[in-house]
Enzyme design. Sequence first.
Site, PDB file in Angstrom:
ATOM      1  CG  HIS A 109      -3.803  -3.554   3.189  1.00  0.00           C
ATOM      2  ND1 HIS A 109      -2.786  -3.086   3.993  1.00  0.00           N
ATOM      3  CD2 HIS A 109      -4.404  -2.452   2.655  1.00  0.00           C
ATOM      4  CE1 HIS A 109      -2.779  -1.757   3.967  1.00  0.00           C
ATOM      5  NE2 HIS A 109      -3.739  -1.360   3.163  1.00  0.00           N
TER       6      HIS A 109
ATOM      7  CD  GLU B 119      -1.590  -6.083   5.564  1.00  0.00           C
ATOM      8  OE1 GLU B 119      -1.678  -4.868   5.812  1.00  0.00           O
ATOM      9  OE2 GLU B 119      -1.210  -6.531   4.467  1.00  0.00           O
TER      10      GLU B 119
ATOM     11  CB  CYS C  36      -0.965  -0.030   1.179  1.00  0.00           C
ATOM     12  SG  CYS C  36      -2.337   1.146   1.011  1.00  0.00           S
TER      13      CYS C  36
END
Length: 509
Positions: free
Chosen positions: A167, A169, A79
Amino acid sequence: MQEKVLILDFGSQYTQLIARRIRELFIYCEIHPFNNLPKHITEFKAVVLSGSPFSVRADDAPHPELEAIKGKLPLLGVCYGAQYLAHFFGGQVSPSNKREYGRANLSYVNAEDAFFKGVPTDSQVWMSHADTILNLPENAECLASTSDVENAAYKLNGEPTYGIQFHPEVYHSTDGKQVLENFLVHIAGVKQDWTPDSFVDMTLAELKEKVGDDQVLLGLSGGVDSSVAAMLLHKAIGKQLNCIFVNNGLLRKNEFEQVLHQYEGMGLNIKGVDASDQFLDALEGVSDPETKRKIIGKTFIDVFDTEAHLVEGVRWLGQGTIYPDVIESISVNGPSATIKSHHNVGGLPDFMKLDLVEPLRMLFKDEVRRVGKSLGMDAALLGRHPFPGPGLAIRILGEITREKVSMLQEVDAIFIEGLKKWELYDQIWQAGAMFLPINSVGVMGDERTYENCVALRAVQSTDGMTADWVDLPYAFLQKMSNEIINNVKGVNRVVYDISSKPPATIEWE
């Protein structure tokens, strides 16, 4: 030597999640603020740049020192990290003119590149940014797009540098873990050898070397973190470890005796200190939550200091500090102002003249439990719900009295025992009862009552940072309400808390 990955934190709310996902791949990683790089960068096998609430176009945009990293170590920008690498190395970042927040699906993937091995074209990803990469640097190649984001992923040719605007994660990115594994294992060549057993072996050796022949003092709480820390120290230094379990009068019903018995069965050198009256006398007439915490903290230090002087040759203070505590205390913006006064990073005051030994300071909560399992610890202890340091003091709203503590202990015991009987306990992160500072009208028999109200709380969470309330069965809640009201004199109303974190916290104070 343990291979490791460096995560540079730019203040993103997701930075800890990056670390958790990497640890799930059995890869060791550390989070460092972007403006405080570790001295020996070459000790790391790869580097990840986190997201950020900042814009790379802003005058106050965070600027990491990448001279020793970019082009020399495998580098992944996530990001903000991806936008930073594009913007400051020949590309262009502009404000988004389309929605780039929430779920999206990849519409193009370069499946031939190792970065996207095993990731399907329509893979769901999670976007969360106000800027977008309009143009890539000249030496860059687009690796993936969505219908709204052309440069969702890219790489710089001639060097192991990658950027992604989504993202990986968060769990909404369904193949995010695969993307991280592709980068770290297949591109960066990091070994997946971060296991509970390897951690135990490494930590025991380090503790033996660090402590030597000195004595260690450790305050046990009955919780998972301090218990696992104690077992690691016990295995490393044996009787040099002196454990103290203090009864502050705010524990759960019969907890002092039960926990002492459990610890003695583990072979620990432990002393129980009943300081209930000292704590409860100091708290008399106090209603403010933060004042309660400070009083409990000060009283604990007084008790602990007295006990410390009874042990000869003590040089070290053992603590069950875990990684989220450490991260919060070294965040990009400095130590968080929201750290509560019972927070254990930093240890006891300087006058105690003890050095800290914190064997769990690099572990997340779920990793602590896995290490405890590796040590052969009892599953019931490892599965125990977190319990706040100040105990029932922050579950009794308003002034604390011995009568209220006794009442709440009874209510809590019925609730927790009920969860276990109904086989709900292990599905819950944390549960407990709150004593509310209100009285309400009720009817018992033919008489009106004006008695106390208690609230039950049960939440699901991974690490306590966020939490959802648990949808307990109505039949169970009805049973608990009846048992509490019928058995705990002074309570005539039971309510159930259905608020999540955020905006509510897990505890009420």
